[in-house]
Write a protein that holds these residues in place. Structure first.
Motif, PDB file in Angstrom:
ATOM      1  N   SER A 177       8.662  -6.842 -11.420  1.00 27.96           N
ATOM      2  CA  SER A 177      10.144  -5.162 -11.872  1.00 27.96           C
ATOM      3  C   SER A 177      10.442  -4.851 -10.844  1.00 27.96           C
ATOM      4  O   SER A 177      10.640  -4.958  -9.442  1.00 27.96           O
ATOM      5  N   PRO A 178      11.357  -4.050 -12.146  1.00 26.88           N
ATOM      6  CA  PRO A 178      13.172  -2.986 -11.195  1.00 26.88           C
ATOM      7  C   PRO A 178      11.771  -2.052 -10.027  1.00 26.88           C
ATOM      8  O   PRO A 178      12.886  -1.186  -9.217  1.00 26.88           O
ATOM      9  N   ALA A 179      11.146  -1.855 -10.510  1.00 26.12           N
ATOM     10  CA  ALA A 179      10.203  -0.738 -10.422  1.00 26.12           C
ATOM     11  C   ALA A 179       9.151  -0.479  -8.800  1.00 26.12           C
ATOM     12  O   ALA A 179       8.791   0.663  -8.440  1.00 26.12           O
ATOM     13  N   ARG A 180       9.840  -1.686  -8.556  1.00 26.00           N
ATOM     14  CA  ARG A 180       8.103  -1.949  -7.884  1.00 26.00           C
ATOM     15  C   ARG A 180       8.880  -1.804  -6.669  1.00 26.00           C
ATOM     16  O   ARG A 180       7.783  -0.970  -5.512  1.00 26.00           O
ATOM     17  N   LEU A 181       9.637  -2.380  -5.727  1.00 24.30           N
ATOM     18  CA  LEU A 181      10.227  -2.099  -3.759  1.00 24.30           C
ATOM     19  C   LEU A 181      10.910  -1.362  -4.340  1.00 24.30           C
ATOM     20  O   LEU A 181      12.307  -0.928  -3.594  1.00 24.30           O
ATOM     21  N   LEU A 182      10.507   0.205  -4.206  1.00 22.77           N
ATOM     22  CA  LEU A 182      11.550   1.325  -4.482  1.00 22.77           C
ATOM     23  C   LEU A 182      11.880   2.351  -3.380  1.00 22.77           C
ATOM     24  O   LEU A 182      11.747   3.450  -2.840  1.00 22.77           O
ATOM     25  N   SER A 218       8.651   4.033  -0.336  1.00 20.32           N
ATOM     26  CA  SER A 218       6.536   4.128   0.193  1.00 20.32           C
ATOM     27  C   SER A 218       6.357   5.382  -1.026  1.00 20.32           C
ATOM     28  O   SER A 218       6.038   6.455  -0.906  1.00 20.32           O
ATOM     29  N   ASP A 219       7.098   5.734  -2.291  1.00 15.34           N
ATOM     30  CA  ASP A 219       6.341   6.460  -3.476  1.00 15.34           C
ATOM     31  C   ASP A 219       5.234   6.483  -3.269  1.00 15.34           C
ATOM     32  O   ASP A 219       4.816   5.770  -4.245  1.00 15.34           O
ATOM     33  N   PRO A 220       4.537   7.892  -3.042  1.00 15.95           N
ATOM     34  CA  PRO A 220       2.870   7.851  -3.412  1.00 15.95           C
ATOM     35  C   PRO A 220       2.180   7.491  -4.633  1.00 15.95           C
ATOM     36  O   PRO A 220       1.237   6.938  -5.314  1.00 15.95           O
ATOM     37  N   ARG A 253      -3.376   9.162  -7.065  1.00 17.11           N
ATOM     38  CA  ARG A 253      -2.803   8.334  -5.805  1.00 17.11           C
ATOM     39  C   ARG A 253      -3.707   8.808  -5.017  1.00 17.11           C
ATOM     40  O   ARG A 253      -3.134   7.082  -3.995  1.00 17.11           O
ATOM     41  N   GLU A 254      -4.888   8.889  -5.083  1.00 20.28           N
ATOM     42  CA  GLU A 254      -5.793   9.178  -4.267  1.00 20.28           C
ATOM     43  C   GLU A 254      -6.021   7.401  -3.360  1.00 20.28           C
ATOM     44  O   GLU A 254      -6.250   6.995  -2.858  1.00 20.28           O
ATOM     45  N   ALA A 255      -6.581   6.542  -5.308  1.00 17.85           N
ATOM     46  CA  ALA A 255      -7.118   5.519  -5.136  1.00 17.85           C
ATOM     47  C   ALA A 255      -5.666   4.502  -4.757  1.00 17.85           C
ATOM     48  O   ALA A 255      -5.911   3.247  -3.776  1.00 17.85           O
ATOM     49  N   GLU A 256      -4.433   4.741  -4.913  1.00 17.18           N
ATOM     50  CA  GLU A 256      -3.189   3.874  -4.331  1.00 17.18           C
ATOM     51  C   GLU A 256      -3.163   4.128  -2.980  1.00 17.18           C
ATOM     52  O   GLU A 256      -3.241   3.340  -2.441  1.00 17.18           O
ATOM     53  N   LEU A 296       2.848 -11.476  -4.543  1.00 19.39           N
ATOM     54  CA  LEU A 296       3.931 -10.918  -4.284  1.00 19.39           C
ATOM     55  C   LEU A 296       3.750  -9.336  -4.822  1.00 19.39           C
ATOM     56  O   LEU A 296       3.370  -8.056  -5.054  1.00 19.39           O
ATOM     57  N   ASP A 297       2.781  -9.698  -6.322  1.00 18.52           N
ATOM     58  CA  ASP A 297       2.614  -8.709  -7.005  1.00 18.52           C
ATOM     59  C   ASP A 297       1.352  -7.956  -6.913  1.00 18.52           C
ATOM     60  O   ASP A 297       1.381  -6.640  -6.508  1.00 18.52           O
ATOM     61  N   ALA A 298       0.019  -8.990  -5.631  1.00 20.18           N
ATOM     62  CA  ALA A 298      -0.719  -8.001  -5.351  1.00 20.18           C
ATOM     63  C   ALA A 298      -0.638  -7.624  -3.368  1.00 20.18           C
ATOM     64  O   ALA A 298      -1.892  -6.558  -3.435  1.00 20.18           O
ATOM     65  N   PHE A 299      -0.207  -8.296  -3.651  1.00 21.34           N
ATOM     66  CA  PHE A 299      -0.128  -7.631  -1.909  1.00 21.34           C
ATOM     67  C   PHE A 299       1.241  -7.133  -0.908  1.00 21.34           C
ATOM     68  O   PHE A 299       1.509  -7.257   0.211  1.00 21.34           O
ATOM     69  N   SER A 300       1.895  -7.042  -2.252  1.00 21.63           N
ATOM     70  CA  SER A 300       3.941  -6.304  -1.347  1.00 21.63           C
ATOM     71  C   SER A 300       3.330  -5.238  -0.816  1.00 21.63           C
ATOM     72  O   SER A 300       3.827  -4.854   0.009  1.00 21.63           O
ATOM     73  N   GLY A 301       2.593  -4.668  -0.874  1.00 26.99           N
ATOM     74  CA  GLY A 301       2.347  -2.735  -0.541  1.00 26.99           C
ATOM     75  C   GLY A 301       3.751  -2.825  -1.328  1.00 26.99           C
ATOM     76  O   GLY A 301       4.336  -2.506  -2.014  1.00 26.99           O
ATOM     77  N   ALA A 302       4.097  -1.188  -0.514  1.00 28.87           N
ATOM     78  CA  ALA A 302       5.481  -0.027  -0.746  1.00 28.87           C
ATOM     79  C   ALA A 302       6.273  -0.447   0.664  1.00 28.87           C
ATOM     80  O   ALA A 302       6.175   0.637   1.189  1.00 28.87           O
ATOM     81  N   PRO A 303       6.995  -1.121   0.490  1.00 29.64           N
ATOM     82  CA  PRO A 303       8.464  -1.234   2.068  1.00 29.64           C
ATOM     83  C   PRO A 303       8.731   0.612   1.735  1.00 29.64           C
ATOM     84  O   PRO A 303       8.910   0.681   0.406  1.00 29.64           O
TER      85      PRO A 303
END
Length: 598
Positions: A265-270, A272-274, A369-372, A418-425
């Motif tokens: 999606s457009p919103a994933r790699l934005l 390190s927003d928690p 937020r805690e879970a993420e 990518l969906d499961a393991f990208s994390g937040a660059p």
């Protein structure tokens, strides 16, 4: 005026007007019957009005045009000769239809007198692409029913309308197709029409107010952004995605709702927003979300890549409100309200301005937020080990891509990894993928088109079967990128010996058919193939340091490069399971949702 003169003049008028109205690029597959169109494109390119690419294979040409149109936002023209040639465009036309990418497929045809009488290279090309286009045009250059400029205007309007997509123009040509002096010179000056982006469908103020009240009333909600090209076609791909992602993030923040962002999606790699949830696959698998029910789910884009996430969203006791720019249903589970027909970016921005911002975090927002945070930490720890696995490769690619970089991610396992393991660059990146029809065909060709328009290095993350499926695209990419010092594409090939996704399906238990009929290992010697084609390449194992180091050596260089990553598919599957287990252990111990009313 001779037949050749009249046909060439008509073709020049049509393509000149298409260029004036916004077409920037054309892809030509070789042949004879489309000679008037090829000469018109050739003359426009010589005059500096059109970028032109010659591609041997029509299927490659179609997908390359798809990638060019996706990034630029303007339709790319693809030209083919008559007969079966045009039929090879069908897979790309289908993807353009489902992904809402503007594309103009112009097929040359034999005249009516040669239809049905056994003439060579002659088939019935009317409605060749069936229901997958925004329309079919059948002009007759020798007996035109309207001026070429009027046809061009209608073609552009349909390709870039409320629902952008492909359009088919089928043109019969008589011989002689050319004689000396038949093709007129392209205009030296071409006054291009305004490229201002047309406004997307918007909502009445009363509808916005009602929606805002509905969202405001719910403390427990989710903003879910799925895969898919955002909104209307015009405008650069990165800017369109930024606009939608920023609007979704702003609305989620004022509501204090988590933002569920699919990997494609457009919103994933934005960055390190928690509050952007990147580990939902593992969180759902943990079982801790089984009895967590939002009140409202606001959805934008296509359904989730992950079937695990699809199932979880479909079984919540929630009202689900989908937004779609053309009212298209994206709801195979049948759980959503009727789609809200509006440009998603505009609608979400307008809603964010009307919703009263919650002053404090809620138990709901704090729990997510805690879970993420726990999920990101557990996944990062495994990715940073020296174990070779797909999740580590994904992390290495994302950490090497520069700010604003583009990754084209292939269907099947790569997009799921990518969906499961990208994390937040820690910086903003962009993702492209063919999630319209979700096929593995034409992926190198699509990424090639994207790389030619992007302006900075592009990575294509692709499995070994999808790589093998598009060897024609590989050859075209080598030839075209060798001539471009301003374009770069690196193919990161995840070679796990076949279709590893089938190991996770029930057919894996079949005693004899699973391996040869479904996994279908090909044993292609990728390094030898790269050497034979003169492509720079590296071969590495799938550890994060090794992949990152190799990418660091080749990523920024112009041209085509291959990074061949060898993985054992059973060990890779074990690492995926271990990643989910680590997240399960972390959230089970912390119980972040224990104080949230369920």
């Amino acid at each position: 005026m001779s037949v050749a003169h009249r046909q060439c003049a008509w073709a020049q008028a049509l393509l000149s007007e298409l260029c004036r109205l916004g077409v920037q690029t054309a892809v030509i597959a070789p042949g004879s019957r489309h000679t008037p169109l090829v000469l018109a494109a050739h003359n426009l390119a010589a005059a500096g009005h059109l970028k032109l690419y010659d591609v041997l294979d029509e299927r490659v040409a179609g997908f390359m045009a798809l990638g060019l149109g996706r990034v630029s936002g303007s339709p790319t023209v693809v030209l083919t000769t008559s007969g079966s040639a045009g039929a090879h465009l069908l897979p790309a036309v289908i993807e353009a239809d489902r992904s809402r990418v503007p594309l103009i497929a112009i097929t040359a045809d034999r005249p009516a007198r040669l239809q049905g009488v056994g003439a060579p290279q002659t088939i019935d090309q009317r409605d060749l692409f069936g229901v997958h286009t925004r329309g079919d045009e059948h002009p007759t250059p020798l007996e035109p029913k309207e001026p070429a400029h009027r046809l061009a205007a209608r073609v552009m309007e349909r390709a870039q309308g409320d629902e952008p997509g492909p359009i088919h123009v089928n043109v019969p040509f008589e011989k002689p197709l050319w004689v000396e002096g038949a093709d007129p010179l392209a205009p030296t000056e071409l006054e291009r029409a305004s490229a201002a982006r047309p406004p997307g469908p918007t909502l009445e103020d009363s509808t916005l107010q009602e929606l805002a009240r509905t969202l405001q009333s719910a403390e427990r909600g989710l903003v879910v952004v799925g895969p898919g090209d955002p909104g209307h076609a015009r405008g650069f791909y990165g800017a369109r995605r930024d606009e939608q992602a920023d609007a979704a993030r702003r609305l989620a923040k004022v509501l204090r709702w988590p933002l569920i962002a699919d990997g494609a999606s457009p919103a994933r790699l934005l960055g390190s927003d928690p509050d952007i949830v990147t580990s939902l696959e593992s969180l759902v698998r943990s079982g801790e979300l089984d009895e967590v029910h939002p009140e409202i789910i606001l959805r934008v884009g296509q359904i989730a890549t992950s079937t695990t996430i699809q199932g979880w969203l479909a079984t919540r006791r929630s009202r689900t409100i989908p937004f779609d720019p053309s009212g298209r249903r994206q709801d195979p589970a049948g759980v959503c309200d009727a789609p809200v027909t509006a440009d998603p970016a505009t609608a979400l921005q307008d809603l964010a301005e009307r919703v009263q911002s919650r002053a404090h975090d809620t138990r709901w927002s704090l729990a997510w937020r805690e879970a993420e945070t726990l999920g990101r930490q557990a996944l990062s720890e495994l990715a940073e080990t020296d174990e070779p696995w797909s999740g580590a490769v994904v992390r290495a690619v994302l950490e090497r891509l520069p700010e604003g970089g583009l990754i084209h991610v292939a269907s099947s396992l790569p997009v799921r990894d990518l969906d499961a393991f990208s994390g937040a660059p820690n910086r903003r990146l962009h993702v492209a993928s063919n999630r319209g029809a979700n096929g593995i065909d034409g992926l190198i060709s699509t990424a090639l088109g994207e790389a030619l328009s992007w302006g900075s290095p592009v990575v294509c993350l692709i499995g070994d079967l999808a790589f093998t499926h598009d060897l024609g695209g590989l050859a075209a990419a080598r030839e075209i990128l060798d001539e471009r010092s301003d374009a770069s594409m690196t193919l990161v090939v995840l070679d796990n010996g076949g279709g590893a996704i089938f190991d996770a399906l029930p057919i894996a238990e079949h005693p004899t058919a699973h391996e040869p009929r479904f996994v279908t290992p090909k044993g292609l010697e990728i390094s030898g193939l790269a050497s034979a084609l003169g492509i720079e390449h590296r071969a590495v194992s799938g550890t994060r340091p090794e992949v990152s180091g190799a990418l660091g050596e080749i990523l920024e260089a112009p041209g085509l490069k291959i990074l061949h990553v060898t993985l054992d598919r059973r060990e890779d599957a074990a690492r995926r399971a271990e990643a989910h287990d680590r997240v399960r252990a972390a959230v089970t111990a912390a119980q972040p949702w224990s104080e949230v009313s369920r």
